[in-house]
Design a protein around this motif. Structure first.
Motif, PDB file in Angstrom:
ATOM      1  N   UNK A   1      -7.303 -47.951  31.187  1.00  0.00           N
ATOM      2  CA  UNK A   1      -8.193 -48.213  32.325  1.00  0.00           C
ATOM      3  C   UNK A   1      -9.536 -47.508  32.155  1.00  0.00           C
ATOM      4  N   UNK A   2      -9.512 -46.293  31.619  1.00  0.00           N
ATOM      5  CA  UNK A   2     -10.762 -45.548  31.413  1.00  0.00           C
ATOM      6  C   UNK A   2     -11.650 -46.244  30.386  1.00  0.00           C
ATOM      7  N   UNK A   3     -11.039 -46.723  29.311  1.00  0.00           N
ATOM      8  CA  UNK A   3     -11.808 -47.418  28.271  1.00  0.00           C
ATOM      9  C   UNK A   3     -12.408 -48.709  28.822  1.00  0.00           C
ATOM     10  N   UNK A   4     -11.592 -49.482  29.529  1.00  0.00           N
ATOM     11  CA  UNK A   4     -12.084 -50.741  30.095  1.00  0.00           C
ATOM     12  C   UNK A   4     -13.172 -50.491  31.133  1.00  0.00           C
ATOM     13  N   UNK A   5     -12.999 -49.432  31.924  1.00  0.00           N
ATOM     14  CA  UNK A   5     -14.009 -49.095  32.923  1.00  0.00           C
ATOM     15  C   UNK A   5     -15.327 -48.702  32.285  1.00  0.00           C
ATOM     16  N   UNK A   6     -15.255 -47.914  31.215  1.00  0.00           N
ATOM     17  CA  UNK A   6     -16.469 -47.490  30.516  1.00  0.00           C
ATOM     18  C   UNK A   6     -17.174 -48.685  29.874  1.00  0.00           C
TER      19      UNK A   6
END
Length: 223
Positions: free
Chosen positions: A187-192
């Motif tokens: 989720x953090x990667x996709x959000x970034x």
């Protein structure tokens, strides 16, 4: 990275004969991929080396640091997270290299970014977690779920009763914790990526591509 600094110490480097770790730089993803690859391939070698340092070295500081690193890399979560990062960085490596190529135009860049996001998003599933978890514990006795650190104790007020259901105390085992971390990482990667390469930014890049005489979309008003 503690590992890199530890292995770079003269007294330690003189004894370590395994694959070398690269210095990590925030802006160089390839270095992270190479380092994770070395850690996974040389995991057993590193464990044995740290154990040897911890039991045979005379220097208290070196021994203490070796013990701490040995404990860290033998934790089930360490190998699992290494597998996760190797998978993620492996998916990002081809588009990362292509985006740096001179012949890559803006339209190609947009397509690469979308494809990379789609590949990362496809990892966000229970099935993918199960694959990575199985891979991380394969041939590793350390990955067997451990008992909770704090022993559960029944409430004194329930001593005269038979309890058939949970009384509210729930503790996650290591697999559940790793699963939570896995989804948080994705989720953090996709959000970034969404912040850096939003749909509006992608549209701007497509529009700029229409101003490049060398592209097939040159002066295309639809872009």
């Amino acid at each position: 990275m503690r590992f890199f600094k530890f292995l770079r110490k003269p007294t330690v480097a003189a004894q370590y004969k395994g694959q070398k770790l690269k210095r990590l730089l925030d802006q160089r993803w390839t270095g992270h991929l190479d380092t994770v690859s070395v850690v996974l391939k040389s995991h057993n070698t590193l464990v044995e080396f740290l154990n040897e340092i911890a039991t045979t070295r005379k220097g208290a500081d070196i021994k203490l640091e070796a013990v701490g690193l040995h404990k860290a890399i033998t934790e089930p979560a360490f190998k699992f997270l290494s597998c996760v990062m190797y998978k993620v960085l492996g998916l990002m490596d081809p588009p990362n290299r292509m985006l740096q190529a001179e012949q890559t135009d803006l339209m190609t860049a947009v397509q690469l970014i979308r494809s990379a996001s789609s590949c990362i998003e496809s990892l966000r599933s229970d099935a993918e977690f199960a694959k990575l978890w199985a891979e991380s514990i394969k041939s590793s006795d350390d990955a067997v779920p451990t008992a909770p650190k704090r022993q559960r104790q029944a409430s004194k007020s329930l001593q005269d009763y038979i309890v058939n259901e949970s009384v509210g105390q729930r503790e996650s085992n290591i697999e559940q914790e790793c699963k939570r971390l896995f989804f948080n990482i994705i989720d953090s990667i996709l959000g970034e990526m969404s912040v850096r390469f939003s749909e509006r930014n992608s549209q701007y890049m497509s529009a700029l591509d229409a101003l490049d005489p060398g592209t097939k979309n040159f002066l295309d008003a639809g872009k």
